[in-house]
Design a protein around this motif. Structure first.
Motif, short mmCIF file in Angstrom:
data_model
loop_
_atom_site.label_atom_id
_atom_site.label_comp_id
_atom_site.label_asym_id
_atom_site.label_seq_id
_atom_site.Cartn_x
_atom_site.Cartn_y
_atom_site.Cartn_z
N ALA A 130 4.43 7.06 2.59
CA ALA A 130 4.79 5.87 3.35
C ALA A 130 4.23 4.64 2.64
O ALA A 130 3.21 4.71 1.95
N THR A 131 4.93 3.51 2.82
CA THR A 131 4.43 2.24 2.30
C THR A 131 4.21 1.28 3.46
O THR A 131 4.88 1.36 4.50
N PHE A 132 3.25 0.38 3.25
CA PHE A 132 3.04 -0.73 4.20
C PHE A 132 3.12 -2.00 3.37
O PHE A 132 2.27 -2.25 2.51
N ILE A 188 0.86 -1.18 0.00
CA ILE A 188 0.00 0.00 0.00
C ILE A 188 0.90 1.23 0.00
O ILE A 188 1.82 1.34 0.81
N ASP A 189 0.64 2.14 -0.93
CA ASP A 189 1.31 3.43 -0.94
C ASP A 189 0.35 4.49 -0.43
O ASP A 189 -0.74 4.67 -1.00
N PHE A 190 0.74 5.20 0.62
CA PHE A 190 -0.04 6.33 1.15
C PHE A 190 0.72 7.61 0.86
O PHE A 190 1.93 7.70 1.09
N THR A 191 0.01 8.61 0.34
CA THR A 191 0.65 9.89 0.07
C THR A 191 -0.23 11.04 0.54
O THR A 191 -1.46 10.96 0.50
N CYS A 192 0.43 12.10 0.98
CA CYS A 192 -0.26 13.36 1.27
C CYS A 192 0.48 14.51 0.60
O CYS A 192 0.28 15.67 0.95
N GLU A 193 1.34 14.20 -0.37
CA GLU A 193 2.11 15.25 -1.04
C GLU A 193 1.20 16.09 -1.93
O GLU A 193 0.36 15.57 -2.67
#
Length: 573
Positions: A375-377, A170-175
């Motif tokens: 971040a990645t999980f 999972i890739d999470f981004t807030c950029e």
């Protein structure tokens, strides 16, 4: 701990003080200057507010520019909210909102919608009943639109699965998209390098990131740089599914998920209102910033308002801002409910790819919270199990949204104590006489390609790529003549062409023609019709460089208009 540069008070720092040219000081300086220019413009826009067609919504002077202010005595406020889309539960989870059929979906369907745009059984957003805005009573389809528009808490994600449907990564981004557009203008090859390393996909090609002309299939040149323009919804940053051939979450794409919007929201929230600041939904309905029922906007607005006007009248009032470096930041998940098959701490599978876990300000003070941008999980292959074999509170992870529910998002507010209280203004309303409102300026070739590019979406509504543009000012150079540009605006009278001008002198404008175009101006949840005014811009050779505001005066309008700040960038030749 990362520490901003000693002169941080003199310019805006990149989100999380990210340094993307550690090996090239010249390029980093160019990026710093461009970012500072853009953020200064966004701040001026936020302070200006909306003096054109809303009352009690302008001159937000209790918001300040943190890069032009001594903030050594400022106090920080960590403003946090859950990353999972709050409006899903509000409208379809029985949490207070209404939809046309009174439909209440189980948690599994809400998780499926957040991850895929469809329920567990495959029902897309377009087939769900319409919703009612709790502030206005307006009825509409669920939005925002776009390939992952519903992920509207300033956090978006994409999921990679194996052939059995197990989650691998999972890739999470807030950029924010403004930073990536700024970086692209400095060096497209650096953007390519970061796409490859951040998403772990060496197969990404530079041409994949180009904005293409839909009529010719060729790259569109951006006159601001003389190079191909950037496509923010390119194949590697579009949608919630990641594969070897497409998909990924590099930066935010939901139309309200922009940093300029966040600055505008915080600016508007600095105004005390007669409804007080004890209820987030009541205040957002009165002040009309952001979207009600989100986890983010109502809470952000309430928190900033309480910073300016503390509920305890004995406490001093504050001027407020988004602390430098302004940005949206992922917080570390709460891993206490996670259980892995081999008892490995699940926190080991969380990797900060961009950003940092902690940050200090230019005065050496620790800033609150985490400053994670991407971040990645994922479980390493040698573990012989996947993310889907991990449980959270006893439930196997079937959806990335389960992970999102375990962490918060943050903006960092700052207050500067003042000797007087901020004055209360009435709720925002529509004045009796509307003025023409400038919205956004483009180079014509770029706008034509954006507006002509269809964006597929799970809501099944017409949408074009202009909704994923940014309010970064396009560049013209001293001595340029007859530069084709396009200004979008709201006009109270469309029976005749308006006049357009720029402040600061040295620029002449010819208005050519006008038509109606539908798109979501960045920061807006829903697209709508706006006037698209084609103009030719000429700049004198001795025109002063810097940002320029744009005026638009509608037919029959007699009141002197207010310029929209930093709409155009005049550069030296």
């Amino acid at each position: 701990m990362a520490k901003p540069s000693p002169d941080g008070v003199h310019h805006f720092l990149a989100p999380a003080n990210q340094i993307d040219f550690p090996e090239d000081p010249t390029a980093q300086k160019k990026l710093n200057e461009a970012w500072n220019f853009n953020l200064t413009g966004f701040t001026d826009q936020g302070i200006t507010g909306n003096p054109w067609n809303m009352s009690n919504s302008a001159n937000n002077t209790w918001y300040f520019n943190p890069a032009q202010t001594d903030t050594a005595q400022g106090s920080y406020a960590a403003i946090q909210w859950n990353a999972f889309p709050g409006r899903l539960g509000f409208y379809f989870g029985g949490q207070g909102g209404t939809n046309a059929k009174g439909l209440v979906l189980p948690e599994e369907d809400l998780l499926a919608l957040a991850d895929t745009g469809r329920t567990k059984a495959g029902t897309p957003f377009s087939d769900l009943p319409q919703i009612t805005n709790p502030c206005t009573g307006d009825v509409s389809h669920y939005g925002p639109f776009g390939p992952r528009g519903w992920q509207d808490e300033y956090c978006e994600w994409s999921v990679e699965r194996d052939s059995q449907g197990n989650i691998l990564r999972i890739d999470f981004t807030c950029e924010n998209p403004e930073y990536w557009n700024t970086l692209w203008a400095v060096d497209p090859n650096k953007v390519l390098e970061l796409y490859r390393s951040t998403l772990g996909k060496r197969q990404i090609a530079l041409e994949d990131l180009y904005l293409m002309d839909p009529s010719t299939g060729r790259p569109v040149e951006d006159p601001s740089t003389g190079r191909p323009a950037y496509n923010p919804l390119n194949r590697w940053n579009s949608g919630p599914v990641s594969t070897a051939s497409q998909g990924g979450a590099m930066h935010l794409t939901s139309t309200p998920n922009t940093l300029q919007t966040e600055i505008g929201l915080a600016s508007a929230a600095t105004v005390p209102r007669p409804v007080g600041n004890s209820n987030a939904q009541t205040l957002i309905c009165c002040a009309q910033y952001g979207q009600p029922a989100r986890n983010s906007d109502p809470h952000i607005g309430l928190s900033v308002n309480q910073l300016v006007a503390p509920p305890n009248p004995q406490r001093p009032s504050n001027k407020a801002t988004l602390a430098n470096p302004p940005g949206l930041y992922i917080q570390m998940p709460d891993f206490s409910g996670y259980q892995t098959p081999d008892q490995t701490n699940a926190a080991e599978f969380w990797t900060i790819v961009r950003g940092t876990s902690s940050l200090t300000d230019p005065d050496g003070r620790p800033m609150p919270g985490n400053y994670i941008l991407h971040a990645t999980f994922r479980v390493p292959p040698n573990k012989r199990y996947t993310v889907s074999d991990i449980t959270i509170n006893g439930q196997k992870i079937r959806w990335a949204g389960q992970v999102a529910q375990t962490f918060l998002m943050q903006i960092t507010g700052m207050g500067l104590a003042q000797p007087s209280r901020a004055p209360v203004q009435d709720c925002v309303g529509v004045p009796s006489t509307e003025l023409a409102q400038p919205l956004q300026l483009f180079h014509s070739s770029v706008f034509s390609a954006l507006a002509g590019t269809h964006v597929p979406n799970f809501m099944g509504v017409p949408m074009n790529l202009a909704s994923n543009s940014t309010l970064i000012a396009p560049t013209v150079r001293a001595g340029d003549t007859n530069v084709p540009m396009l200004l979008t605006a709201l006009l109270p009278d469309i029976s005749a062409l308006p006049t357009v001008a720029f402040d600061g002198g040295g620029i002449t404008v010819q208005v050519q023609d006008m038509k109606s175009v539908d798109y979501a101006v960045p920061g807006n949840t829903y697209p709508g019709p706006v006037a698209a005014i084609r103009i030719l811009v000429s700049v004198q050779a001795d025109a002063a460089p810097g940002p320029r505001g744009v005026f638009v005066t509608g037919a029959g309008q007699t009141k002197t208009p207010t310029p929209f700040p930093a709409a155009l960038h005049v550069a030296s030749r």
